[in-house]
Design a protein around this motif. Structure first.
Motif, PDB file in Angstrom:
ATOM      1  N   TRP A 258       1.390 -10.333   5.755  1.00 15.85           N
ATOM      2  CA  TRP A 258       2.182  -9.199   6.208  1.00 15.85           C
ATOM      3  C   TRP A 258       1.907  -8.899   7.684  1.00 15.85           C
ATOM      4  O   TRP A 258       0.772  -8.800   8.113  1.00 15.85           O
ATOM      5  CB  TRP A 258       1.865  -7.980   5.352  1.00 15.85           C
ATOM      6  CG  TRP A 258       2.347  -6.655   5.889  1.00 15.85           C
ATOM      7  CD1 TRP A 258       1.564  -5.622   6.324  1.00 15.85           C
ATOM      8  CD2 TRP A 258       3.701  -6.209   6.021  1.00 15.85           C
ATOM      9  NE1 TRP A 258       2.340  -4.561   6.711  1.00 15.85           N
ATOM     10  CE2 TRP A 258       3.663  -4.900   6.544  1.00 15.85           C
ATOM     11  CE3 TRP A 258       4.933  -6.800   5.760  1.00 15.85           C
ATOM     12  CZ2 TRP A 258       4.818  -4.159   6.800  1.00 15.85           C
ATOM     13  CZ3 TRP A 258       6.088  -6.072   6.008  1.00 15.85           C
ATOM     14  CH2 TRP A 258       6.025  -4.769   6.517  1.00 15.85           C
ATOM     15  N   GLN A 259       2.992  -8.774   8.440  1.00 12.53           N
ATOM     16  CA  GLN A 259       2.908  -8.407   9.852  1.00 12.53           C
ATOM     17  C   GLN A 259       3.980  -7.363  10.143  1.00 12.53           C
ATOM     18  O   GLN A 259       5.146  -7.556   9.783  1.00 12.53           O
ATOM     19  CB  GLN A 259       3.134  -9.622  10.749  1.00 12.53           C
ATOM     20  CG  GLN A 259       2.089 -10.715  10.635  1.00 12.53           C
ATOM     21  CD  GLN A 259       0.775 -10.329  11.283  1.00 12.53           C
ATOM     22  OE1 GLN A 259       0.755  -9.558  12.241  1.00 12.53           O
ATOM     23  NE2 GLN A 259      -0.322 -10.852  10.758  1.00 12.53           N
TER      24      GLN A 259
ATOM     25  N   MET B  68       2.183   6.252  -1.373  1.00  9.77           N
ATOM     26  CA  MET B  68       3.130   5.867  -2.423  1.00  9.77           C
ATOM     27  C   MET B  68       3.023   6.874  -3.555  1.00  9.77           C
ATOM     28  O   MET B  68       2.103   6.834  -4.354  1.00  9.77           O
ATOM     29  CB  MET B  68       2.821   4.467  -2.927  1.00  9.77           C
ATOM     30  CG  MET B  68       3.862   3.920  -3.902  1.00  9.77           C
ATOM     31  SD  MET B  68       3.303   2.362  -4.653  1.00  9.77           S
ATOM     32  CE  MET B  68       3.067   1.337  -3.223  1.00  9.77           C
ATOM     33  N   ALA B  69       3.945   7.835  -3.605  1.00  9.60           N
ATOM     34  CA  ALA B  69       3.893   8.850  -4.646  1.00  9.60           C
ATOM     35  C   ALA B  69       4.224   8.227  -5.994  1.00  9.60           C
ATOM     36  O   ALA B  69       5.251   7.571  -6.153  1.00  9.60           O
ATOM     37  CB  ALA B  69       4.884   9.966  -4.328  1.00  9.60           C
ATOM     38  N   PRO B  70       3.353   8.392  -6.995  1.00 13.55           N
ATOM     39  CA  PRO B  70       3.617   7.771  -8.296  1.00 13.55           C
ATOM     40  C   PRO B  70       4.720   8.496  -9.034  1.00 13.55           C
ATOM     41  O   PRO B  70       4.957   9.681  -8.832  1.00 13.55           O
ATOM     42  CB  PRO B  70       2.278   7.919  -9.030  1.00 13.55           C
ATOM     43  CG  PRO B  70       1.650   9.136  -8.409  1.00 13.55           C
ATOM     44  CD  PRO B  70       2.091   9.142  -6.971  1.00 13.55           C
ATOM     45  N   VAL B  71       5.400   7.751  -9.909  1.00 15.71           N
ATOM     46  CA  VAL B  71       6.352   8.398 -10.803  1.00 15.71           C
ATOM     47  C   VAL B  71       5.583   9.007 -11.960  1.00 15.71           C
ATOM     48  O   VAL B  71       4.423   8.699 -12.203  1.00 15.71           O
ATOM     49  CB  VAL B  71       7.420   7.394 -11.309  1.00 15.71           C
ATOM     50  CG1 VAL B  71       8.260   6.897 -10.157  1.00 15.71           C
ATOM     51  CG2 VAL B  71       6.781   6.232 -12.031  1.00 15.71           C
TER      52      VAL B  71
ATOM     53  N   ASP C 182      -1.409  -2.350   1.661  1.00 13.36           N
ATOM     54  CA  ASP C 182      -2.766  -1.983   2.077  1.00 13.36           C
ATOM     55  C   ASP C 182      -3.813  -2.541   1.124  1.00 13.36           C
ATOM     56  O   ASP C 182      -4.985  -2.651   1.471  1.00 13.36           O
ATOM     57  CB  ASP C 182      -2.906  -0.453   2.130  1.00 13.36           C
ATOM     58  CG  ASP C 182      -2.428   0.134   3.443  1.00 13.36           C
ATOM     59  OD1 ASP C 182      -2.248  -0.633   4.407  1.00 13.36           O
ATOM     60  OD2 ASP C 182      -2.220   1.364   3.499  1.00 13.36           O
ATOM     61  N   ASP C 183      -3.385  -2.889  -0.079  1.00 13.19           N
ATOM     62  CA  ASP C 183      -4.287  -3.458  -1.074  1.00 13.19           C
ATOM     63  C   ASP C 183      -4.668  -4.876  -0.651  1.00 13.19           C
ATOM     64  O   ASP C 183      -3.795  -5.742  -0.499  1.00 13.19           O
ATOM     65  CB  ASP C 183      -3.573  -3.484  -2.430  1.00 13.19           C
ATOM     66  CG  ASP C 183      -4.459  -3.978  -3.563  1.00 13.19           C
ATOM     67  OD1 ASP C 183      -5.510  -4.598  -3.295  1.00 13.19           O
ATOM     68  OD2 ASP C 183      -4.082  -3.757  -4.729  1.00 13.19           O
TER      69      ASP C 183
ATOM     70  N   PHE D 186      10.428   0.555   2.913  1.00 12.20           N
ATOM     71  CA  PHE D 186       9.444   0.195   3.937  1.00 12.20           C
ATOM     72  C   PHE D 186       8.186   1.047   3.778  1.00 12.20           C
ATOM     73  O   PHE D 186       7.062   0.539   3.898  1.00 12.20           O
ATOM     74  CB  PHE D 186      10.040   0.361   5.331  1.00 12.20           C
ATOM     75  CG  PHE D 186       9.226  -0.303   6.406  1.00 12.20           C
ATOM     76  CD1 PHE D 186       9.340  -1.661   6.645  1.00 12.20           C
ATOM     77  CD2 PHE D 186       8.328   0.433   7.173  1.00 12.20           C
ATOM     78  CE1 PHE D 186       8.584  -2.283   7.635  1.00 12.20           C
ATOM     79  CE2 PHE D 186       7.569  -0.181   8.162  1.00 12.20           C
ATOM     80  CZ  PHE D 186       7.704  -1.549   8.396  1.00 12.20           C
ATOM     81  N   ALA D 187       8.374   2.334   3.493  1.00  9.13           N
ATOM     82  CA  ALA D 187       7.211   3.212   3.282  1.00  9.13           C
ATOM     83  C   ALA D 187       6.396   2.758   2.072  1.00  9.13           C
ATOM     84  O   ALA D 187       5.157   2.755   2.109  1.00  9.13           O
ATOM     85  CB  ALA D 187       7.683   4.652   3.114  1.00  9.13           C
ATOM     86  N   GLU D 188       7.086   2.357   1.001  1.00 10.97           N
ATOM     87  CA  GLU D 188       6.381   1.868  -0.176  1.00 10.97           C
ATOM     88  C   GLU D 188       5.603   0.595   0.132  1.00 10.97           C
ATOM     89  O   GLU D 188       4.468   0.412  -0.320  1.00 10.97           O
ATOM     90  CB  GLU D 188       7.366   1.626  -1.316  1.00 10.97           C
ATOM     91  CG  GLU D 188       8.016   2.881  -1.881  1.00 10.97           C
ATOM     92  CD  GLU D 188       7.036   3.792  -2.579  1.00 10.97           C
ATOM     93  OE1 GLU D 188       6.228   3.289  -3.382  1.00 10.97           O
ATOM     94  OE2 GLU D 188       7.078   5.006  -2.322  1.00 10.97           O
TER      95      GLU D 188
END
Length: 423
Positions: A141-142, A1-4, A133-134, A125-127
């Motif tokens: 989540w599945q 997740m690339a931060p802004v 993952d946290d 979806f990528a985000e």
């Protein structure tokens, strides 16, 4: 997740609307260093952010405005039990919305909207994959995909055409499962069904648990949540909002984000803006997980029913009613949900201790969300109109809002979602 990019000026932001879109905006603004407050007229994360089926579905590319939608809308005028129902109203905003919707019900416009949706679907979806993952974001989540189950051979043939469009035009194809193999694939399904299409790139989660975990995380990071706080009016100063007046007093910030779902059309009038958003009423009912319940989340297109298995229950969801802001939950509609699932599932569904829900999806005539700066205001951004994809599109929306406010290069093209596209 690339931060802004980080906000180095200690600026503040107020978000109007405490659903999943507002929460996602708060997340990315908070990550960028803004001091964020969310105000919500009711309880946080209620309405459509609570009772939906929890599908996170990048495969859901095609819009509601399809060539078949005109016929379905016409038939529904004479059938109050139709799963896609339009109740005719002599209301100028509704008639204008419906005209814009119907004129988009052709193949060319359908593909155009889908082409705009795909990048934001994939981004979201990528985000999610990084966000969830946290371990503190536990929400069942599945990433097991989404199963489209067809009862009849004609249904299989019809859906195969849809799958071919998704595969050929967008590279999103499904695993085809023939009816004889379905019971082995998911033993909860009845014998005799025609087959299914499994979109392996989708996922699902429990919406209320996601929202609760997200709010707790943001609260610990300094985001303020103000419930039972209605936005009433604003003060303007040279093309900017100077302050909001709310039921709990005035509130002032450097930036303002309207993320109030289906209520955004009414609230946008304070910003001298007409947003074509109509409430699309949906229903769900949640019950205990029956013995032998499904292991995959499912959609049954022929009966317009969604089924989501949770660790602690089973949710049935469906319907799209254009009936205005109607809060009623007719018993007939709840029974219709159960009856629609019956041809597909082996197990009998529990009848006791079921939780019924209805909510208003914020529907736009082109099935695209409204994300971007409000015309005529230099410190207002809209983030609304997510149709049936609010849960799916929340992270990418929040990231895009933070990028726009921070003056950064957006990670996806925001132009298709601009509020000005309707004018």
């Amino acid at each position: 997740m690339a931060p802004v990019s980080r906000n180095s000026r200690n600026e503040t932001a107020v978000i109007i609307g405490g659903g999943v879109i507002g929460i996602a905006c708060a997340h990315y603004l908070n990550e960028a260093g803004y001091q964020v407050t969310i105000i919500e007229k009711g309880a946080m994360a209620g309405a459509c952010s609570e009772g939906n089926c929890g599908f996170i579905c990048p495969s859901h590319i095609l819009p509601l405005a399809t060539p078949d939608a005109i016929r379905n809308a016409a038939f529904s005028l004479f059938n109050p039990s139709a799963p896609f129902r339009v109740k005719f109203r002599f209301n100028s905003a509704f008639l204008s919305w419906m005209w814009q919707f119907l004129r988009r019900c052709n193949s060319r416009k359908m593909i155009e909207s889908a082409e705009y949706l795909k990048p934001i679907l994939d981004s979201s979806f990528a985000e999610y994959q990084t966000l969830l993952d946290d371990p503190d974001m536990a929400c069942q989540w599945q990433s097991s995909g989404l199963l489209y189950v067809l009862e009849s051979a004609s249904g299989m043939r019809s859906f195969a055409k849809t799958d071919a469009v998704l595969a050929d035009q967008f590279g999103v194809g499904a695993r085809r499962i023939e009816g004889v193999d379905l019971a082995e694939y998911d033993p909860a399904l009845r014998n005799g069904l025609a087959g299914a299409f499994h979109y392996l790139g989708d996922g699902h989660l429990r919406p209320d648990q996601l929202n609760r975990a997200w709010i707790e995380r943001l609260s610990s990071h300094g985001v303020k949540f103000v419930e039972n706080c209605s936005f009433q009016s604003l003060d303007a100063d040279r093309g900017a909002v100077a302050r909001l007046h709310t039921s709990k007093g005035p509130i002032k910030a450097d930036h303002y984000i309207l993320a109030a779902g289906a209520l955004s059309a009414e609230l946008a009038s304070h910003f001298c803006t007409n947003l074509p958003i109509e409430p699309g009423k949906g229903y769900s009912v949640t019950m205990a997980q029956p013995d032998g319940g499904p292991k995959y989340p499912m959609l049954m297109p022929e009966h317009h029913i969604g089924v989501t298995p949770f660790e602690d229950g089973l949710r049935l969801g469906s319907m799209m009613e254009f009936v205005g802001f109607d809060r009623s939950i007719p018993d007939a509609r709840l029974q219709q949900l159960r009856n629609s699932a019956k041809p597909y599932l082996r197990s009998s569904l529990p009848v006791r201790n079921q939780a019924a829900w209805c909510g208003w999806r914020p529907m736009t005539p082109d099935s695209l969300p409204i994300i971007g700066r409000a015309k005529g205001w230099n410190n207002v951004v809209f983030a609304t109109g997510h149709n049936m994809l609010g849960m799916t599109l929340a992270p990418a929306t929040g990231k895009l809002v933070a990028e726009l406010i921070g003056g950064m290069t957006p990670h996806i093209d925001p132009q298709p979602f601009a509020p000005t596209r309707f004018h």
